[in-house]
Enzyme design. Structure first.
Site, PDB file in Angstrom:
ATOM      1  N   VAL A  83       5.340  -5.755   9.444  1.00  0.00           N
ATOM      2  CA  VAL A  83       4.663  -4.458   9.475  1.00  0.00           C
ATOM      3  C   VAL A  83       3.173  -4.678   9.228  1.00  0.00           C
ATOM      4  O   VAL A  83       2.776  -5.153   8.171  1.00  0.00           O
ATOM      5  CB  VAL A  83       5.231  -3.555   8.356  1.00  0.00           C
ATOM      6  CG1 VAL A  83       4.428  -2.257   8.271  1.00  0.00           C
ATOM      7  CG2 VAL A  83       6.706  -3.273   8.571  1.00  0.00           C
ATOM      8  N   VAL A  85      -0.943  -2.982  10.261  1.00  0.00           N
ATOM      9  CA  VAL A  85      -1.882  -2.125  11.000  1.00  0.00           C
ATOM     10  C   VAL A  85      -3.227  -2.839  10.930  1.00  0.00           C
ATOM     11  O   VAL A  85      -3.590  -3.379   9.868  1.00  0.00           O
ATOM     12  CB  VAL A  85      -1.941  -0.710  10.364  1.00  0.00           C
ATOM     13  CG1 VAL A  85      -3.063   0.116  10.969  1.00  0.00           C
ATOM     14  CG2 VAL A  85      -0.595  -0.001  10.542  1.00  0.00           C
ATOM     15  N   LEU A  95       1.087   3.499  10.415  1.00  0.00           N
ATOM     16  CA  LEU A  95       2.389   3.033   9.908  1.00  0.00           C
ATOM     17  C   LEU A  95       3.393   4.181   9.890  1.00  0.00           C
ATOM     18  O   LEU A  95       4.558   4.009  10.262  1.00  0.00           O
ATOM     19  CB  LEU A  95       2.235   2.433   8.503  1.00  0.00           C
ATOM     20  CG  LEU A  95       3.566   2.129   7.796  1.00  0.00           C
ATOM     21  CD1 LEU A  95       4.424   1.158   8.609  1.00  0.00           C
ATOM     22  CD2 LEU A  95       3.328   1.588   6.393  1.00  0.00           C
ATOM     23  N   THR A  96       2.944   5.354   9.487  1.00  0.00           N
ATOM     24  CA  THR A  96       3.855   6.511   9.429  1.00  0.00           C
ATOM     25  C   THR A  96       4.475   6.764  10.812  1.00  0.00           C
ATOM     26  O   THR A  96       5.687   6.979  10.927  1.00  0.00           O
ATOM     27  CB  THR A  96       3.095   7.763   8.931  1.00  0.00           C
ATOM     28  OG1 THR A  96       2.454   7.428   7.697  1.00  0.00           O
ATOM     29  CG2 THR A  96       4.019   8.939   8.715  1.00  0.00           C
ATOM     30  N   TYR A 124       6.292   1.682   0.452  1.00  0.00           N
ATOM     31  CA  TYR A 124       7.492   2.104   1.176  1.00  0.00           C
ATOM     32  C   TYR A 124       8.334   3.205   0.535  1.00  0.00           C
ATOM     33  O   TYR A 124       9.240   3.726   1.182  1.00  0.00           O
ATOM     34  CB  TYR A 124       8.370   0.881   1.462  1.00  0.00           C
ATOM     35  CG  TYR A 124       7.712  -0.069   2.433  1.00  0.00           C
ATOM     36  CD1 TYR A 124       7.636   0.250   3.782  1.00  0.00           C
ATOM     37  CD2 TYR A 124       7.133  -1.255   2.005  1.00  0.00           C
ATOM     38  CE1 TYR A 124       7.006  -0.590   4.684  1.00  0.00           C
ATOM     39  CE2 TYR A 124       6.505  -2.112   2.905  1.00  0.00           C
ATOM     40  CZ  TYR A 124       6.447  -1.775   4.240  1.00  0.00           C
ATOM     41  OH  TYR A 124       5.816  -2.608   5.129  1.00  0.00           O
ATOM     42  N   PHE A 409      12.192 -11.899   4.510  1.00  0.00           N
ATOM     43  CA  PHE A 409      12.233 -11.873   5.978  1.00  0.00           C
ATOM     44  C   PHE A 409      11.147 -10.958   6.494  1.00  0.00           C
ATOM     45  O   PHE A 409      10.540 -10.220   5.721  1.00  0.00           O
ATOM     46  CB  PHE A 409      13.613 -11.410   6.470  1.00  0.00           C
ATOM     47  CG  PHE A 409      14.081 -10.097   5.910  1.00  0.00           C
ATOM     48  CD1 PHE A 409      13.689  -8.883   6.490  1.00  0.00           C
ATOM     49  CD2 PHE A 409      14.888 -10.049   4.771  1.00  0.00           C
ATOM     50  CE1 PHE A 409      14.106  -7.671   5.958  1.00  0.00           C
ATOM     51  CE2 PHE A 409      15.305  -8.829   4.238  1.00  0.00           C
ATOM     52  CZ  PHE A 409      14.921  -7.644   4.828  1.00  0.00           C
TER      53      PHE A 409
HETATM   54  C1  LIG Z   1       0.469  -1.453   4.663  1.00  0.00           C
HETATM   55  C2  LIG Z   1      -0.131  -0.966   5.983  1.00  0.00           C
HETATM   56  C3  LIG Z   1       0.816  -1.367   7.126  1.00  0.00           C
HETATM   57  C4  LIG Z   1      -0.235   0.572   5.913  1.00  0.00           C
HETATM   58  O1  LIG Z   1      -0.592   1.072   7.191  1.00  0.00           O
HETATM   59  P1  LIG Z   1      -1.397   2.452   7.383  1.00  0.00           P
HETATM   60  O2  LIG Z   1      -1.392   2.756   8.814  1.00  0.00           O
HETATM   61  O3  LIG Z   1      -2.670   2.368   6.648  1.00  0.00           O
HETATM   62  O4  LIG Z   1      -0.429   3.480   6.621  1.00  0.00           O
HETATM   63  P2  LIG Z   1      -0.466   5.069   6.834  1.00  0.00           P
HETATM   64  O5  LIG Z   1      -1.854   5.507   7.191  1.00  0.00           O
HETATM   65  O6  LIG Z   1       0.622   5.490   7.728  1.00  0.00           O
HETATM   66  O7  LIG Z   1      -0.165   5.497   5.338  1.00  0.00           O
HETATM   67  C5  LIG Z   1       0.835   6.397   4.960  1.00  0.00           C
HETATM   68  C6  LIG Z   1       0.689   6.677   3.484  1.00  0.00           C
HETATM   69  O8  LIG Z   1       0.906   5.468   2.765  1.00  0.00           O
HETATM   70  C7  LIG Z   1      -0.200   5.186   1.918  1.00  0.00           C
HETATM   71  N1  LIG Z   1      -0.389   3.729   1.922  1.00  0.00           N
HETATM   72  C8  LIG Z   1      -0.542   2.943   2.991  1.00  0.00           C
HETATM   73  N2  LIG Z   1      -0.694   1.663   2.611  1.00  0.00           N
HETATM   74  C9  LIG Z   1      -0.626   1.657   1.275  1.00  0.00           C
HETATM   75  C10 LIG Z   1      -0.722   0.625   0.301  1.00  0.00           C
HETATM   76  N3  LIG Z   1      -0.937  -0.653   0.654  1.00  0.00           N
HETATM   77  N4  LIG Z   1      -0.574   0.959  -0.992  1.00  0.00           N
HETATM   78  C11 LIG Z   1      -0.379   2.242  -1.360  1.00  0.00           C
HETATM   79  N5  LIG Z   1      -0.287   3.262  -0.458  1.00  0.00           N
HETATM   80  C12 LIG Z   1      -0.413   2.958   0.834  1.00  0.00           C
HETATM   81  C13 LIG Z   1      -1.360   5.886   2.552  1.00  0.00           C
HETATM   82  O9  LIG Z   1      -2.367   6.160   1.617  1.00  0.00           O
HETATM   83  C14 LIG Z   1      -0.709   7.138   3.069  1.00  0.00           C
HETATM   84  O10 LIG Z   1      -0.553   8.056   2.004  1.00  0.00           O
HETATM   85  P3  LIG Z   1      -0.606   9.653   2.250  1.00  0.00           P
HETATM   86  O11 LIG Z   1       0.536   9.963   3.174  1.00  0.00           O
HETATM   87  O12 LIG Z   1      -0.433  10.201   0.881  1.00  0.00           O
HETATM   88  O13 LIG Z   1      -1.932   9.907   2.866  1.00  0.00           O
HETATM   89  C15 LIG Z   1      -1.526  -1.574   6.223  1.00  0.00           C
HETATM   90  O14 LIG Z   1      -2.330  -1.254   5.128  1.00  0.00           O
HETATM   91  C16 LIG Z   1      -1.527  -3.069   6.413  1.00  0.00           C
HETATM   92  O15 LIG Z   1      -1.400  -3.548   7.531  1.00  0.00           O
HETATM   93  N6  LIG Z   1      -1.685  -3.851   5.321  1.00  0.00           N
HETATM   94  C17 LIG Z   1      -1.767  -5.318   5.401  1.00  0.00           C
HETATM   95  C18 LIG Z   1      -0.432  -5.964   5.839  1.00  0.00           C
HETATM   96  C19 LIG Z   1       0.701  -5.523   4.958  1.00  0.00           C
HETATM   97  O16 LIG Z   1       0.621  -5.590   3.732  1.00  0.00           O
HETATM   98  N7  LIG Z   1       1.794  -5.086   5.595  1.00  0.00           N
HETATM   99  C20 LIG Z   1       3.018  -4.695   4.895  1.00  0.00           C
HETATM  100  C21 LIG Z   1       3.970  -5.819   4.986  1.00  0.00           C
HETATM  101  S1  LIG Z   1       5.443  -5.537   4.042  1.00  0.00           S
END
Ligand SMILES: CC(C)(COP(=O)(O)OP(=O)(O)OC[C@H]1O[C@@H](n2cnc3c(N)ncnc32)[C@H](O)[C@@H]1OP(=O)(O)O)[C@@H](O)C(=O)NCCC(=O)NCCS
Length: 409
Positions: A83, A85, A95-96, A124, A409
């Site tokens: 996952v 972005v 992500l949503t 999550y 994984f």
């Molecule tokens: C984690 C990640 C995928 C989130 O993607 P994103 O598109 O920014 O997420 P969204 O905009 O859909 O966020 C949805 C909600 O989750 C929250 N959120 C997203 N990432 C978050 C994080 N790392 N910690 C806490 N909250 C988070 C957002 O603030 C948002 O909250 P809201 O609905 O209250 O506004 C992105 O930050 C990323 O790629 N991070 C680096 C790689 C990673 O860690 N991936 C996860 C692997 S398990």
């Protein structure tokens, strides 16, 4: 910004993987470009990519697993993975949007569970995943791990090409008695367990994976996988054994394998980042405090179908309880469910009645494999209900063996 989402095609695998690596702040190496491994582990129809115009800005994929639930049944679980972005598009709902597609696909294929390992604990819960298993990152001087017992059995090193044949049956036997362990296909053994690309070893400056099997009375009862990190201080060896996996089906195999791992010359330190929280090693060694343990979250579980999931596992005690489940992300899962357990077997149906306890679907996922305390969660306002009902929920869901998931994984 208008974002569209869809599965990727075969031609897009390389771009997808480049984005995954970049999303994690890493680089897709030349050696990693062959799509064979990706295709073997992640079905294309379960991928989700997010696009801003033609630009791929988000990635998500899934693996097929069965997870062992309390009682020993294997239950189909979609494993959510890779996952990311892109940094330019974060916190804008990408992500949503991908998660909506993904969980729709999980529901459509009829899996009652989804599961993942989280890079950060804050991500999550809002999508209904709950922290279901834990692990201990353990580090110790090998002297502290010395177990005094008469040696039984033998430990021998095996080559990677013999791994699947010898180790897979041991793994499958152990998996049946440990909630949280995952099924491993032949592809998974080849492309994940045995897979050991030289550039990754070079980066971490560790040896190739070593595989050892423990045998006694003619049968193979356990195995360990580890790597070695050499280290010298002047002329004094300070190397570390990096444990990747220790799987045993008998107590003597567990003892024999730890005796082996703690007695490799030139490697006086040992570390296992993923020890089960109830591993008996703690009780076997003379100086347990020297096993420095750091507790962390491991597998997160998302319940998709409450009655199917709750009927798949067994329960430690009998009783009946009505549970109100709130699922903000997939409201169709919300409702009041009655769980009636007799002789450890649960019957679960949706009812139109008042509930004894109420919780989020993420909290139910946290309880599901037996790794979380309902009493503790109620004290943190994750579960609402009268103390005696919360206590019953606690006694129903807890397990003798702590759930454990063997790999990321
Ligand atoms: C984690 C990640 C995928 C989130 O993607 P994103 O598109 O920014 O997420 P969204 O905009 O859909 O966020 C949805 C909600 O989750 C929250 N959120 C997203 N990432 C978050 C994080 N790392 N910690 C806490 N909250 C988070 C957002 O603030 C948002 O909250 P809201 O609905 O209250 O506004 C992105 O930050 C990323 O790629 N991070 C680096 C790689 C990673 O860690 N991936 C996860 C692997 S398990």
């Amino acid at each position: 910004m208008s974002i569209t989402t869809r599965p990727i095609t075969k031609d897009e695998i390389e771009r997808f993987r480049e984005r995954v690596y970049r999303g994690f702040g890493d680089e897709l190496g030349e050696e990693d470009r062959d799509p064979k491994r990706f295709l073997a582990l992640m079905p294309l129809d379960l991928t989700v990519a997010a696009f801003d115009g033609d630009e791929m800005v988000g990635t998500l994929a899934a693996c097929d697993f069965d997870v062992t639930v309390p009682g020993g049944a294997p239950v189909a679980m979609t494993g959510t993975t890779v996952v990311t972005v892109q940094p330019t598009h974060r916190r804008q709902g990408v992500l949503t949007a991908m998660m909506q597609d993904h969980l729709d696909a999980v529901a459509q294929r009829g899996d009652s569970l989804a599961g993942l390992w989280a890079s950060e604990t804050g991500i999550y819960g809002r999508f209904g995943f709950g922290h279901a298993t834990s692990k201990d990152d353990v580090e110790a001087p090998t002297l502290a791990v010395t177990i005094s017992t008469d040696a039984e059995g033998t430990v021998r090193l095996i080559e990677p090409d013999g791994v699947v044949e010898l180790l897979a049956p041991i793994y499958d036997a152990a998996r049946r008695s440990t909630p949280g362990m995952l099924s491993r296909s032949q592809e998974w053994w080849a492309h994940s367990v045995v897979h050991d690309p030289p550039h990754r070893r070079d980066r971490d400056q560790i040896s190739a994976k070593r595989f050892v099997v423990y045998q006694a009375d003619g049968s193979a009862e356990g195995y360990a996988i580890y790597a070695q990190k050499s280290d010298w201080s002047g002329e004094v060896p300070l190397g570390q054994v990096r444990v990747i996996e220790v799987i045993s089906t008998t107590d003597r195999a567990h003892t024999g394998l730890w005796q082996y791992l703690a007695n490799i010359d030139l490697f006086p330190r040992i570390r296992w980042w993923n020890m089960p929280v109830d591993d008996p090693l703690w009780w076997k060694v003379a100086e347990p405090r020297r096993l420095v343990r750091k507790r962390g979250d491991a597998l997160w579980v998302r319940i998709m179908d409450v009655p199917a999931a709750l009927e798949a596992r067994s329960y430690e005690t009998d009783g009946s309880i009505r549970i109100a489940v709130e699922d903000a992300f997939r409201p169709e899962t919300s409702g009041v469910y009655e769980l009636a357990v007799s002789n450890g077997v649960g019957k679960c149906v949706a009812v139109d009645a008042n509930a004894d306890v109420s919780l989020g679907v993420d909290a139910l996922g946290a309880l599901y494999l037996g790794g979380s305390s309902a009493v503790s969660m109620a004290a943190a306002a994750k579960i609402d209900g009268a103390a005696d009902r919360v206590s019953l929920l606690h006694r129903l869901f807890r397990t003798d063996v702590a759930p454990w998931c063997e790999e990321v994984f």
